[in-house]
Design a protein around this motif. Structure first.
Motif, mmCIF file in Angstrom:
data_model
loop_
_atom_site.group_PDB
_atom_site.id
_atom_site.type_symbol
_atom_site.label_atom_id
_atom_site.label_comp_id
_atom_site.label_asym_id
_atom_site.label_seq_id
_atom_site.Cartn_x
_atom_site.Cartn_y
_atom_site.Cartn_z
ATOM 1 N N LEU A 16 13.232 13.856 -28.841
ATOM 2 C CA LEU A 16 12.009 14.553 -29.225
ATOM 3 C C LEU A 16 11.920 14.766 -30.734
ATOM 4 O O LEU A 16 10.844 15.039 -31.264
ATOM 5 C CB LEU A 16 11.932 15.906 -28.511
ATOM 6 N N SER A 17 13.036 14.663 -31.409
ATOM 7 C CA SER A 17 13.062 14.929 -32.850
ATOM 8 C C SER A 17 13.016 13.653 -33.677
ATOM 9 O O SER A 17 13.247 13.702 -34.892
ATOM 10 C CB SER A 17 14.336 15.714 -33.210
ATOM 11 N N LEU A 18 12.713 12.504 -33.064
ATOM 12 C CA LEU A 18 12.692 11.238 -33.815
ATOM 13 C C LEU A 18 11.731 11.238 -35.008
ATOM 14 O O LEU A 18 12.056 10.647 -36.043
ATOM 15 C CB LEU A 18 12.356 10.086 -32.864
ATOM 16 N N PRO A 19 10.558 11.873 -34.921
ATOM 17 C CA PRO A 19 9.718 11.934 -36.130
ATOM 18 C C PRO A 19 10.413 12.634 -37.286
ATOM 19 O O PRO A 19 10.327 12.184 -38.440
ATOM 20 C CB PRO A 19 8.480 12.712 -35.661
ATOM 21 N N GLY A 20 11.100 13.741 -36.999
ATOM 22 C CA GLY A 20 11.847 14.426 -38.045
ATOM 23 C C GLY A 20 13.001 13.595 -38.556
ATOM 24 O O GLY A 20 13.296 13.582 -39.761
ATOM 25 N N PHE A 49 13.909 21.029 -35.446
ATOM 26 C CA PHE A 49 14.490 21.480 -34.182
ATOM 27 C C PHE A 49 13.914 22.826 -33.753
ATOM 28 O O PHE A 49 13.796 23.102 -32.556
ATOM 29 C CB PHE A 49 16.014 21.575 -34.301
ATOM 30 N N GLN A 50 13.565 23.672 -34.709
ATOM 31 C CA GLN A 50 12.993 24.973 -34.364
ATOM 32 C C GLN A 50 11.617 24.835 -33.725
ATOM 33 O O GLN A 50 11.169 25.749 -33.019
ATOM 34 C CB GLN A 50 12.907 25.848 -35.614
ATOM 35 N N SER A 90 19.603 25.936 -35.599
ATOM 36 C CA SER A 90 18.358 26.313 -34.932
ATOM 37 C C SER A 90 18.582 26.914 -33.549
ATOM 38 O O SER A 90 17.697 27.601 -33.020
ATOM 39 C CB SER A 90 17.447 25.085 -34.803
ATOM 40 N N ARG A 91 19.754 26.694 -32.962
ATOM 41 C CA ARG A 91 19.984 27.131 -31.590
ATOM 42 C C ARG A 91 20.996 28.275 -31.466
ATOM 43 O O ARG A 91 20.982 28.993 -30.464
ATOM 44 C CB ARG A 91 20.476 25.955 -30.737
ATOM 45 N N PHE A 92 21.853 28.468 -32.452
ATOM 46 C CA PHE A 92 22.928 29.451 -32.324
ATOM 47 C C PHE A 92 22.798 30.520 -33.401
ATOM 48 O O PHE A 92 22.370 30.252 -34.521
ATOM 49 C CB PHE A 92 24.302 28.778 -32.443
#
Length: 279
Positions: free
Chosen positions: A193-197, A164-165, A99-101
């Motif tokens: 921040l991604s704990l729900p996912g 993440f996106q 998602s970042r690279f």
């Protein structure tokens, strides 16, 4: 009044549909409970009875005394917990990187992850067995852990990449300005921040491993290595099926799945409501 009546009608219709669906889902579970509480003779009574005339918990007692279900549960919890943790670790890193690279072969890599999910499990059974046999890992927990993470990592990576996106890249840039490395940015800022996912991914991975039957049947041989689905399947004998024992074991097998869902429930709810309110 017309609008209010229409809203009330829609609510009433929605609740009726939900009640019907809930009853449809609960009927098999209630029948399992009814069968588990019946005696051996009452199971085959005609007509069938929802409420046993002679309630007994002998079946729940037998699964712990007559069968090694304690060992089966220990094996399942050990294997599934380890595979879930490993799968989350690698899928989170893979999803974050994707998602970042931007890198050469990224599209091919993501397509490969999806393609691995298109093959039926039965087609992979013999290749997996030959590989595990070559490694000398037949009838070990390691064999099941390796098998389960190979099933869950591809799909979990896609799930985590999608989540993440949804997290702004500006947070990464701000952290980089403050001197954070990529790894520190990931585990201190992005990962919380991604704990729900992560919760949704953990539930998927845990359920997939907990319910898996075919590979556990082939890759394990001794009673000390078998998992819960194998133990339940063994209650089907050549001449007799222990229905009350099977239903009681199935009900007990549901408990870990329920606990996992309840533990991650708040994260799932926050995942479903993320983005519902415009800031």
């Amino acid at each position: 009044m017309t609008n209010k009546r229409r809203v009330m009608t829609q609510l009433l219709l929605s609740y009726c549909i939900l009640i019907v669906v809930a009853i449809t889902v609960l009927i098999p579970v209630l029948w399992m409970l009814s069968t588990a509480l019946k005696s051996d003779t009452e199971i085959f009574s005609i007509p069938p009875r929802w409420i046993p005339s002679d309630v007994t918990t002998a079946a729940f007692h037998r699964i712990w005394t007559d069968y090694p279900f304690a060992r089966y549960f220990l094996n399942s919890i050990l294997v599934v917990s380890a595979s879930t943790i490993i799968s989350l670790l690698f899928s989170c890193l893979a999803g974050y990187g994707a998602s970042r690279f931007q890198f050469r072969g990224k599209g091919l890599f993501l397509t490969f992850l999806l393609v691995t999910q298109m093959f039926p499990s039965i087609m992979l059974l013999i290749p997996f067995y030959k590989i595990i046999q070559t490694l000398g890992l037949i009838n070990t927990h390691t064999a099941l852990i390796m098998t389960y993470i190979s099933f869950t990592i591809p799909f979990c990576s896609w799930m985590m990449m999608g989540y993440f996106q949804s997290i702004p890249k500006e947070l990464d840039e701000a952290a980089a300005i403050d001197g954070c490395s990529r790894l520190r940015t990931f585990y201190q800022i992005v990962f919380p921040l991604s704990l729900p996912g992560v919760a949704a991914t953990a539930i998927y991975s845990f359920i997939t491993g907990w319910n898996e039957y075919m590979f556990a049947l082939v890759l394990t041989q001794s009673e000390t290595m078998k998992t819960v689905p194998i133990g339940i399947g063994q209650l089907i004998g050549q001449y007799k099926i222990m229905w009350n024992d099977m239903m009681s074991a199935s009900l007990v097998a549901i408990i870990p799945l329920t606990l996992v869902f309840l533990f991650f429930q708040k994260y799932l709810i926050s995942s479903l409501t993320a983005g519902a309110v415009k800031s």
